[in-house]
Design a protein around this motif. Structure first.
Motif, PDB file in Angstrom:
ATOM      1  N   UNK A   1       1.021  -1.257  -0.062  1.00 31.84           N
ATOM      2  CA  UNK A   1       0.084   0.097   0.025  1.00 31.84           C
ATOM      3  C   UNK A   1       0.941   1.314  -0.035  1.00 31.84           C
ATOM      4  N   UNK A   2       1.589   1.623  -1.146  1.00 32.93           N
ATOM      5  CA  UNK A   2       2.374   2.774  -1.116  1.00 32.93           C
ATOM      6  C   UNK A   2       1.765   3.989  -1.272  1.00 32.93           C
TER       7      UNK A   2
ATOM      8  N   UNK B   1       1.851   8.374  -1.891  1.00 31.38           N
ATOM      9  CA  UNK B   1       2.227   9.110  -3.081  1.00 31.38           C
ATOM     10  C   UNK B   1       3.650   9.448  -3.278  1.00 31.38           C
ATOM     11  N   UNK B   2       4.462   9.217  -2.331  1.00 33.45           N
ATOM     12  CA  UNK B   2       5.930   9.568  -2.530  1.00 33.45           C
ATOM     13  C   UNK B   2       6.470   8.087  -2.811  1.00 33.45           C
ATOM     14  N   UNK B   3       6.158   7.190  -2.292  1.00 28.30           N
ATOM     15  CA  UNK B   3       6.686   5.803  -2.848  1.00 28.30           C
ATOM     16  C   UNK B   3       6.506   5.572  -4.177  1.00 28.30           C
ATOM     17  N   UNK B   4       5.086   6.011  -4.707  1.00 30.40           N
ATOM     18  CA  UNK B   4       4.664   5.854  -6.028  1.00 30.40           C
ATOM     19  C   UNK B   4       5.759   6.674  -6.901  1.00 30.40           C
ATOM     20  N   UNK B   5       6.071   8.020  -6.676  1.00 30.03           N
ATOM     21  CA  UNK B   5       7.113   8.659  -7.330  1.00 30.03           C
ATOM     22  C   UNK B   5       8.247   7.879  -7.420  1.00 30.03           C
ATOM     23  N   UNK B   6       8.781   7.582  -6.031  1.00 29.39           N
ATOM     24  CA  UNK B   6       9.930   6.645  -5.927  1.00 29.39           C
ATOM     25  C   UNK B   6      10.086   5.455  -6.845  1.00 29.39           C
ATOM     26  N   UNK B   7       8.935   4.651  -7.277  1.00 25.30           N
ATOM     27  CA  UNK B   7       9.100   3.512  -7.778  1.00 25.30           C
ATOM     28  C   UNK B   7       8.848   3.756  -9.432  1.00 25.30           C
ATOM     29  N   UNK B   8       8.498   4.929  -9.729  1.00 25.49           N
ATOM     30  CA  UNK B   8       8.481   5.408 -11.142  1.00 25.49           C
ATOM     31  C   UNK B   8       6.851   5.317 -11.592  1.00 25.49           C
ATOM     32  N   UNK B   9       6.007   5.518 -10.843  1.00 21.06           N
ATOM     33  CA  UNK B   9       4.533   5.466 -11.237  1.00 21.06           C
ATOM     34  C   UNK B   9       3.869   7.008 -11.128  1.00 21.06           C
ATOM     35  N   UNK B  10       4.253   7.807 -10.550  1.00 18.68           N
ATOM     36  CA  UNK B  10       4.008   9.145 -10.342  1.00 18.68           C
ATOM     37  C   UNK B  10       4.757  10.099 -11.013  1.00 18.68           C
TER      38      UNK B  10
ATOM     39  N   UNK C   1      -3.994  -1.935 -12.601  1.00 17.06           N
ATOM     40  CA  UNK C   1      -4.876  -1.217 -12.229  1.00 17.06           C
ATOM     41  C   UNK C   1      -5.846  -1.742 -11.375  1.00 17.06           C
ATOM     42  N   UNK C   2      -6.521  -0.734 -10.258  1.00 17.27           N
ATOM     43  CA  UNK C   2      -7.383  -1.421  -9.385  1.00 17.27           C
ATOM     44  C   UNK C   2      -7.041  -2.062  -8.202  1.00 17.27           C
ATOM     45  N   UNK C   3      -5.520  -2.019  -8.155  1.00 20.21           N
ATOM     46  CA  UNK C   3      -4.737  -2.722  -7.112  1.00 20.21           C
ATOM     47  C   UNK C   3      -3.540  -1.974  -6.756  1.00 20.21           C
ATOM     48  N   UNK C   4      -3.477  -1.560  -5.251  1.00 17.88           N
ATOM     49  CA  UNK C   4      -2.481  -0.672  -4.852  1.00 17.88           C
ATOM     50  C   UNK C   4      -1.054  -1.187  -4.769  1.00 17.88           C
ATOM     51  N   UNK C   5      -0.891  -2.635  -4.802  1.00 20.46           N
ATOM     52  CA  UNK C   5       0.204  -3.217  -4.508  1.00 20.46           C
ATOM     53  C   UNK C   5       1.382  -3.212  -5.793  1.00 20.46           C
TER      54      UNK C   5
END
Length: 240
Positions: free
Chosen positions: A80-81, A83-92, A131-135
């Motif tokens: 359950x990342x 917003x900061x983690x999503x950017x770190x992983x390359x999704x935001x 899509x539809x899942x946070x993981x």
């Protein structure tokens, strides 16, 4: 760890559209009817321009099979990342690559959406999610690579020349002794093949001419050379 490691699946025959955005951007759509001459599935580009170009079905179906039937999560990274983690992983603010597979099925189950992020510390893996899942999880880098700038050029060499429409065949070649052989076959008014230019006494076998044309109509390019024609290709020598 009770998370399901399998990706959302689909059969390649169920795919109707493929839309890719991010590091590469293109959309292909399946024709309602197969190719009238080869009876194969026809995929065409709807973007970028020009629209309507035929995409190589075998290459595309291999890509879809890799994504929709054979892949599973390598490892879950973050259930359950934020917003900061999503950017770190390359999704935001946007994923590195997004693949949307539109399905032909009626009802709410109309698409599969996959997102790819940055490379992990292991260069053979990338971050991904559906899509539809946070993981967030990892997948082999080769899955991403297959969808970034794939070579989808039509490999059917004579798609625009169906065998049944051919009325004339001209052949020119060179024997071991350097002599020139020229043959011309044409259909007569009854639709039968006859030799209109050939050595004396040459008898053409119509079945072999038809078999030759059928072979050409189904011939697929094995690959494409980069750049313009070069001397090494041999086209500058009229006897090659």
């Amino acid at each position: 760890d009770m998370l399901d490691p399998s990706l959302p699946t689909f059969g390649t025959e169920a795919a109707a559209t493929v839309t890719v955005t991010g590091d590469s951007t293109y959309t292909v759509a399946r024709d309602d009817k197969p190719d009238p001459s080869t009876k194969e599935v026809l995929w065409r580009f709807t973007a970028p321009e020009p629209k309507g170009r035929v995409a190589d079905a075998k290459t595309l179906e291999g890509m879809l099979q890799l994504l929709g039937t054979t892949q599973s999560v390598t490892r879950f990274v973050d259930e359950n990342p934020d917003a900061g983690k999503l950017a770190e992983y390359g999704f935001a603010p946007a994923p590195r690559l997004k693949v949307v597979v539109g399905l032909r099925a009626d009802g709410p189950d109309k698409e599969r959406v996959y997102e790819f992020g940055k490379d992990t510390s292991d260069p053979n893996l990338v971050f991904a999610r559906v899509a539809g899942k946070a993981a967030v999880f990892t997948l082999p880098r080769l899955v991403l690579d297959r969808f970034v700038n794939p070579d989808l050029r039509d490999r059917l060499v004579f798609r625009a020349v169906p065998a049944a429409a051919v009325n004339k065949v001209e052949l020119r070649g060179w024997g071991d002794a350097g002599f020139v052989t020229e043959l011309t076959f044409e259909k007569n008014k009854d639709g039968a093949w006859q030799a209109t230019k050939a050595p004396p006494g040459y008898a053409v076998d119509p079945a072999k001419v038809n078999a030759f044309l059928d072979l050409l109509s189904r011939e697929r390019a094995k690959g494409f050379e980069k750049g313009p024609v070069e001397r090494k290709h041999g086209f500058g020598d009229p006897k090659t």
